[in-house]
Write an enzyme that holds these catalytic residues in place. Sequence first.
Site, PDB file in Angstrom:
ATOM      1  N   LEU A  45       0.841  -1.183   0.000  1.00 28.97           N
ATOM      2  CA  LEU A  45       0.000   0.000   0.000  1.00 28.97           C
ATOM      3  C   LEU A  45       0.884   1.244   0.000  1.00 28.97           C
ATOM      4  O   LEU A  45       1.976   1.256   0.560  1.00 28.97           O
ATOM      5  CB  LEU A  45      -0.921   0.009   1.215  1.00 28.97           C
ATOM      6  N   GLY A  46       0.380   2.289  -0.617  1.00 31.55           N
ATOM      7  CA  GLY A  46       1.163   3.513  -0.745  1.00 31.55           C
ATOM      8  C   GLY A  46       1.766   3.683  -2.116  1.00 31.55           C
ATOM      9  O   GLY A  46       2.132   4.790  -2.508  1.00 31.55           O
ATOM     10  N   LYS A  58      12.530  12.003  -0.249  1.00 34.08           N
ATOM     11  CA  LYS A  58      12.553  13.234   0.564  1.00 34.08           C
ATOM     12  C   LYS A  58      13.198  12.974   1.924  1.00 34.08           C
ATOM     13  O   LYS A  58      13.828  13.869   2.509  1.00 34.08           O
ATOM     14  CB  LYS A  58      11.145  13.781   0.741  1.00 34.08           C
ATOM     15  N   ASP A 310      -1.484   8.578 -12.239  1.00 31.88           N
ATOM     16  CA  ASP A 310      -0.469   8.577 -13.288  1.00 31.88           C
ATOM     17  C   ASP A 310      -0.859   7.741 -14.493  1.00 31.88           C
ATOM     18  O   ASP A 310      -0.405   7.996 -15.609  1.00 31.88           O
ATOM     19  CB  ASP A 310       0.864   8.053 -12.731  1.00 31.88           C
ATOM     20  N   HIS A 443       6.607  39.241   9.761  1.00 35.16           N
ATOM     21  CA  HIS A 443       8.025  39.536   9.561  1.00 35.16           C
ATOM     22  C   HIS A 443       8.788  39.192  10.836  1.00 35.16           C
ATOM     23  O   HIS A 443       8.318  39.492  11.921  1.00 35.16           O
ATOM     24  CB  HIS A 443       8.201  41.020   9.238  1.00 35.16           C
TER      25      HIS A 443
END
Length: 465
Positions: A45-46, A58, A310, A443
Amino acid sequence: MSDDGGDGAAAPRVVVLGGGPAGDVAALRAAQLGAHSTLIERAELGGTCMNWGCIPTKSLLATADLLRRVRRADEYGLVVPEVSFDFPKMMERKDEIVLRMRKGVEGAAKRKGVEVVRGQGRVEGDAVVVGGESYPFDHLVVCVGTEPSGLPGFDMDHPAILTSNDILLLEEVPESMIIVGGGVIGCEFASLFAPLGTRITVVEILPRLLLGIDKRTAGQFQRLLEKEGVTVHLERQVAEIIEYRDDGVTARLDDGTELSAEKLLVSVGRRSQAAGIGLEEQGVEITERGHVVVDEFLRTANPRIWAAGDCIGGLQLAHLASAEAARAVENAIGGEMVPMDRTVVPSCIYTHPEIATVGLNADDAKEQGYEVKLGQARFGGSGKALGEGEPDGYAQLVVDAETGLLLGATIMGVHAVEMIHEIGVAIAEGLTAEELGEVIHAHPTVSEMVMDAAQQAVGVAPYLS
């Protein structure tokens, strides 16, 4: 799970073929909508993202980035002994993270009541058959993903020739590596292995690296990559492998240049896995490149079969695959159908520095006929980026000069992949550069560069020309 959807009607049977970021989401969303949801996955899975792509790479790139910073510790006023790395430990950490994420998917499937079936599935009539067991469907969602492409004439079984899967199984850091293909995957692996000491040579057939980004950003990124010692050959291709050795290969480029390296990474894209699993026999159209043909609702020519991710072609992005899968299921069993909108899809490249885009880049906007106005802010002018020791790069907004509307953005620099999303929201909501520039940003942050770039586009940035 109940046999009906709460009103006495039988719950629809949804079978999902493929358990990657598209398939996982399809199966979970189907269960949320009250369907009998079955998820069929032949491996883990994945899918590619979790096991062979996004997550493991990553994890390793995070180590490479930390190594870069520790080597510059003296710039931060830190005294650190000579730093080294433990590659097997890096790979072990990568595997632990992958396993943790995979268990998360397995746990979600269990909580939602998704039936998970392990094995290769084949579509036969109105069912998917796995190992002799039949799983009938009212709706089938095909999410079979892709696998690494090889190159004709290459001995892809030779230990010196690697795919993007093979490289994640290395036990040692190679002394040298030829990367064939200067797209996202090739450049990310160059950014990973260069700081580990590998001599990297990138061979790209096109006139520039990273075709999906604008020419200016690609050129600046190449210069930064070369500063790390990476050699780049543009408009060149490997004509042949002239020698396979126990310790590497020698390749000849089309201009006669010979390159020798311990490893050669084939990084020329990925191919769909949709052909040959019975879809064609059910009336589903498959292109010559193996992609499933779908309409704007992600429905195939067979009204009971849908596809996402994909395997349908287009941008190969895990987050887009997940969004398509959810939409496909919602259209199949959720009532009124809604077309898939791909107008705002962020794309992130985890090189050093990071690159993130959304909407149109400057080159594409001009090609589409827009009169373009750019708003830019450099990381070298950001106190937060300077404090982090990351002065390279810039944030660039692409603005329609006639209407002031935001068309897109490209950010190259530290935290770029985190900064891109507010611009995506701004584009989706139809904001102008002026309106985005009026949003007060904290900031010091790197994100305030988005405000600065927006203000620069309309000529009101206090510090920028």
